[in-house]
Design a protein around this motif. Structure first.
Motif, short mmCIF file in Angstrom:
data_model
loop_
_atom_site.label_atom_id
_atom_site.label_comp_id
_atom_site.label_asym_id
_atom_site.label_seq_id
_atom_site.Cartn_x
_atom_site.Cartn_y
_atom_site.Cartn_z
N ARG A 62 -21.48 1.37 -5.31
CA ARG A 62 -20.96 0.76 -6.06
C ARG A 62 -20.38 -0.48 -5.11
O ARG A 62 -20.15 -1.62 -5.37
CB ARG A 62 -19.54 1.13 -6.72
N LEU A 119 -20.81 -4.53 -5.40
CA LEU A 119 -19.65 -5.64 -5.50
C LEU A 119 -19.58 -6.43 -4.50
O LEU A 119 -19.30 -7.72 -4.79
CB LEU A 119 -18.27 -4.63 -5.49
N GLU A 120 -19.89 -6.22 -3.33
CA GLU A 120 -19.80 -7.36 -2.34
C GLU A 120 -21.03 -8.30 -2.58
O GLU A 120 -20.84 -9.33 -2.18
CB GLU A 120 -20.06 -6.33 -0.88
N ASP A 132 -22.11 -9.02 -5.39
CA ASP A 132 -21.92 -9.93 -6.79
C ASP A 132 -20.71 -10.78 -6.10
O ASP A 132 -20.98 -12.29 -6.60
CB ASP A 132 -20.96 -8.96 -7.50
N VAL A 133 -19.77 -10.72 -5.23
CA VAL A 133 -18.98 -11.73 -4.75
C VAL A 133 -19.73 -12.90 -3.86
O VAL A 133 -19.56 -13.69 -3.90
CB VAL A 133 -17.77 -10.91 -3.83
N THR A 170 -12.47 -12.54 -7.19
CA THR A 170 -13.64 -12.13 -6.16
C THR A 170 -12.86 -11.44 -5.16
O THR A 170 -13.21 -10.34 -4.54
CB THR A 170 -14.25 -13.19 -5.43
N ASP A 180 -10.20 -9.48 -5.58
CA ASP A 180 -9.92 -8.12 -6.45
C ASP A 180 -10.98 -7.26 -6.16
O ASP A 180 -11.21 -6.08 -5.94
CB ASP A 180 -9.41 -8.23 -7.60
N LYS A 181 -12.23 -7.93 -6.43
CA LYS A 181 -13.79 -7.12 -6.29
C LYS A 181 -13.71 -6.64 -4.88
O LYS A 181 -14.17 -5.56 -4.59
CB LYS A 181 -14.74 -8.05 -6.68
N ALA A 225 -14.33 -3.07 -3.70
CA ALA A 225 -15.32 -2.35 -2.90
C ALA A 225 -14.93 -1.90 -1.41
O ALA A 225 -15.60 -0.83 -1.06
CB ALA A 225 -16.23 -3.79 -2.58
N LYS A 282 -14.92 -1.64 -14.00
CA LYS A 282 -13.79 -2.46 -13.67
C LYS A 282 -14.17 -3.53 -12.80
O LYS A 282 -13.56 -4.23 -12.13
CB LYS A 282 -12.67 -1.79 -13.13
N ASP A 283 -15.59 -3.60 -12.91
CA ASP A 283 -16.17 -4.88 -11.67
C ASP A 283 -16.35 -6.27 -12.41
O ASP A 283 -16.52 -6.85 -11.50
CB ASP A 283 -17.30 -4.17 -11.11
N ARG A 284 -16.34 -6.30 -13.57
CA ARG A 284 -16.41 -7.53 -14.24
C ARG A 284 -15.42 -8.43 -14.48
O ARG A 284 -14.35 -7.84 -14.45
CB ARG A 284 -17.03 -7.49 -15.55
#
Length: 443
Positions: free
Chosen positions: A139, A143-144, A146-147, A352, A354-355, A359, A441-443
């Protein structure tokens, strides 16, 4: 090709591996990894091990590691990983090391290593901790990634820039007290000239750019992060306990960017831009803090830009002297291209940060879970916990009851001696992360 250096507890980081010729891959089919395989280091880093994660890319192991396919009817591969990476398991592997010039373990010797065989429920209880770590690690990586994808849309890569050029013309007004050509790289000037648009200095975008302060070790003091703790993504590893500095303003804050500012090999300066998921520890003298005004720009965007080839060159250009030091005053002058982000995308752009924080917390929790798993193996073998304790906790967990698990986890301690602390500082926080569905909670 999976190398031992790519092992990232408990799994494998496939992101920076080099490829091999397809014909070579075809010739060594037996070395192709499959999900759930246990990979054990045979040389160099004897005692390291990794679990091949679900849905791996096509990959082979190198000659310094062994692929172990575990029969699930006989043992839990994730439990075996916990055993082999525990001090007791590492000792067993090291006892099999032979040779002097290229010391390592032979496959035949690996086959005869004695493994503990507790009940399947006890194995599953420990193995599940490793599986949870694997899920949180995945995860964090997702997340990283996605950022990075969000910021990539707003960063123009330096394609076509002549990085080999060593001369340029300078306007008099652009000169500072630095009269070394190294401070004015031609490639940076060409990049910004071709890019056009708005730029802002790090000084304008930051509230703090400052070096840390090294302190002597002191029991009962505060935590300190050194260059050794600056990971590729987040602050990692055990922090030193030192005397509290007099300047409290140097304490780390969430979302700080951390740079190595001094190194014997100057290429290390700016190589990693570490995102702080921690609040409170103090950085050492060789660590520079860049604290962005996140009302203006996401800290994760600045990190992504500085990690590009042109951003790295800008950091490198600040280095002074043969001893290779970078100073806050010079880093403040680094120019950052400010993208024009559409209003419809600005909320996601600023989210990003907060993402990245989530992460980082997932990566921390994954590390704690791997430590828990190896410590449980030690406790079981040492008789501090029984098979029945672990089996009962596993049965309860499978019915949704965490009380026995909570009792066991709260009994685990970080270290022996006078300064004993619980291994898990925030058990409720760990449970909360584990309870979140992947990506919820990643979106």
């Amino acid at each position: 090709m999976v190398t031992i250096a790519s092992f990232s507890d408990p799994g494998i980081d496939f992101s920076s591996l080099e490829g091999i010729d397809p014909a070579q891959h075809a010739d060594f089919r037996a070395s192709e990894l499959q999900a759930g395989d246990l990979v054990v280091a045979m040389g160099g880093y004897v005692g390291r091990a990794a679990i091949c994660p679900p849905h791996p890319p096509t990959a082979n192991i190198g000659r310094h590691s062994a692929r172990v396919v575990v029969d699930p009817s006989k043992a839990d591969a994730y439990f075996l990983w916990a055993f082999l990476t525990s001090p007791i398991g590492e000792l067993q592997l090291r006892r099999q090391v032979t040779g002097s010039v290229q010391a390592g373990v032979n496959l035949e010797d690996l086959r005869v290593i004695e493994l503990p065989s507790p009940s399947s429920l006890a194995q599953r209880y420990i193995g599940d901790k490793v599986r949870q770590a694997e899920r949180l690690r995945e995860r964090a990586w997702r997340l990283e990634k996605d950022v990075a994808a969000i910021h990539a849309k707003h960063i123009v890569l330096p394609d076509g820039i002549d990085f080999a050029k060593r001369t340029r013309r300078l306007a008099f007004r652009s000169l500072t007290e630095r009269l070394d050509a190294h401070f004015y790289p031609s490639a940076v000037e060409q990049y910004f000239r071709e890019l056009g648009g708005t730029t802002r200095s790090l000084d304008d975008l930051s509230t703090v750019v400052i070096n840390g302060q090294s302190q002597p070790e002191s029991e009962g003091g505060v935590l300190q992060a050194t260059v050794a703790n600056l990971g590729r993504s987040f602050v990692e590893g055990a922090l030193r306990t030192v005397k509290r500095p007099t300047d409290g303003a140097r304490a780390l804050a969430l979302h700080d960017l951390l740079l190595c500012n001094a190194a014997h090999n100057k290429s290390y300066i700016g190589r990693d831009v570490t995102y702080s998921q921690l609040e409170g520890p103090y950085p050492s003298t060789e660590v520079m803090i860049v604290r962005l005004d996140r009302e203006q720009v996401p800290a994760s965007f600045i990190r992504q830009y500085l990690k590009t080839q042109i951003g790295y060159l800008q950091i490198q250009s600040t280095i002074r002297g043969i001893t290779a030091h970078s100073y806050p005053g010079d880093v403040k002058g680094i120019e950052i291209p400010i993208p024009s982000v559409p209003d419809t995308e600005r909320e996601a752009w600023f989210a990003t940060d907060d993402k990245m924080l989530i992460a980082g917390r997932c990566a921390d929790a994954a590390k704690v879970l791997t430590i828990i798993a190896t410590l449980l193996v030690e406790q079981l073998i040492g008789g501090h916990l029984t098979e029945a304790d672990l089996a009962d906790a596993q049965k309860a967990l499978e019915t949704g009851d965490r009380s026995a698990d909570q009792t066991i986890l709260q009994s685990l301690q970080r270290n022996d001696g006078l300064n004993v602390k619980p291994l898990i500082a925030d058990l409720d926080g760990l449970y909360a992360l584990l309870d979140e569905p992947d990506g919820e909670k990643d979106r």
